[in-house]
Design a protein around this motif. Structure first.
Motif, short mmCIF file in Angstrom:
data_model
loop_
_atom_site.label_atom_id
_atom_site.label_comp_id
_atom_site.label_asym_id
_atom_site.label_seq_id
_atom_site.Cartn_x
_atom_site.Cartn_y
_atom_site.Cartn_z
N TRP A 99 59.64 43.56 42.37
CA TRP A 99 60.40 43.49 41.13
C TRP A 99 59.78 42.55 40.11
O TRP A 99 60.33 42.37 39.02
CB TRP A 99 61.84 43.07 41.43
N ASN A 100 58.61 42.00 40.46
CA ASN A 100 57.85 41.17 39.53
C ASN A 100 58.68 40.04 38.94
O ASN A 100 58.73 39.83 37.73
CB ASN A 100 57.27 42.04 38.40
N VAL A 101 59.39 39.32 39.82
CA VAL A 101 60.17 38.16 39.41
C VAL A 101 59.72 36.95 40.21
O VAL A 101 59.07 37.09 41.26
CB VAL A 101 61.69 38.39 39.60
N SER A 102 60.05 35.77 39.72
CA SER A 102 59.59 34.54 40.38
C SER A 102 60.67 33.89 41.23
O SER A 102 60.39 32.94 41.96
CB SER A 102 59.10 33.54 39.34
N LYS A 110 63.09 29.78 33.96
CA LYS A 110 62.80 30.99 33.20
C LYS A 110 63.95 32.00 33.26
O LYS A 110 64.09 32.83 32.38
CB LYS A 110 61.53 31.66 33.73
N ARG A 111 64.76 31.90 34.32
CA ARG A 111 65.87 32.84 34.53
C ARG A 111 67.06 32.09 35.10
O ARG A 111 66.89 31.10 35.82
CB ARG A 111 65.47 33.95 35.52
N LEU A 112 68.25 32.57 34.79
CA LEU A 112 69.47 31.98 35.33
C LEU A 112 70.37 33.07 35.88
O LEU A 112 70.63 34.06 35.19
CB LEU A 112 70.24 31.23 34.23
N PRO A 113 70.90 32.90 37.09
CA PRO A 113 71.93 33.83 37.56
C PRO A 113 73.19 33.63 36.70
O PRO A 113 73.55 32.50 36.35
CB PRO A 113 72.17 33.38 39.01
N VAL A 114 73.83 34.73 36.38
CA VAL A 114 75.06 34.69 35.57
C VAL A 114 76.24 35.01 36.49
O VAL A 114 76.20 35.99 37.24
CB VAL A 114 75.00 35.70 34.41
#
Length: 210
Positions: A34-37, A102-106
């Motif tokens: 999924w090309n996520v970190s 870079k990303r946050l769970p909502v």
């Protein structure tokens, strides 16, 4: 016209996650596919209990002969840094900057995963059409700001309050007549809160007697 104010308005609803028992190699495969970190780790009820990232996989000690038994439960960072779906976009942006994420769970009010928001998602507000931004600024001034100004101020001895709005490339240009310099500051601050506004420029004049 959709107003973009809260995280829910810009987040990605389709989210890839893992559970506590997901094995090391399966986590690596999910990150690659999924090309996520990083991936949120969920409890059985959907609550976010942690986040497992590339850094967690690379830096946390493990022995080669037990790597296949290492699970998200042991690898994840906890507690997870999350943001509520009803949080404002600036709130999410400040949280990301402060925690270098870079990303946050909502999550919803019960802490259950409902989406994920990235830096790119937050930048969507700056793709809003100028016309939409201008309309929202006018609505904010006319229906939320001016009604709280005393009625007698609307028809000032030197003339009425007038606020004209034009938006170009995200920059809001305001002009017209305001009887009180303090009122100008209020109007400028209000316009600057509208999502998608890059800058606010004003050229107000004090009304003059006829």
């Amino acid at each position: 016209m959709k107003h973009l104010h809260n995280v829910e308005d810009v987040m990605t609803h389709a989210v890839i996650s893992v559970d506590r028992g997901t094995a090391f190699k399966d986590i690596v495969e999910a990150l690659r596919m999924w090309n996520v970190s990083a991936l949120p780790v969920l409890a059985q009820d959907g609550q976010v209990v942690g986040v497992v990232s590339e850094a967690d996989l690379l830096l946390k000690p493990r022995s080669a002969d037990t790597a296949h038994d290492t699970t998200a439960e042991r690898l994840m960072t906890r507690p997870a840094v999350t943001v509520r779906k009803d949080a404002t976009i600036p709130t999410a942006a400040r949280l990301m900057a402060r925690r270098h994420l870079k990303r946050l769970p909502v999550v919803d009010g019960d802490g259950r995963l409902v989406g994920v928001v990235s830096r790119g998602d937050l930048l969507k507000v700056f793709l809003r059409p100028d016309e939409d931004i201008g309309t929202e600024i006018r609505e904010l001034i006319m229906y939320q700001l001016l009604p709280h100004i005393p009625a007698e101020a609307h028809i000032h001895p030197h003339g009425p309050i007038e606020v004209h709005v034009h938006v170009a490339n995200g920059i809001a240009y305001l002009n017209g007549s305001l009887p009180d310099p303090a009122m100008e500051d209020i109007v400028l601050r209000a316009a600057g809160t509208v999502p998608g506004v890059v800058d606010v420029k004003a050229d107000f004049t004090a009304p003059v007697s006829a």
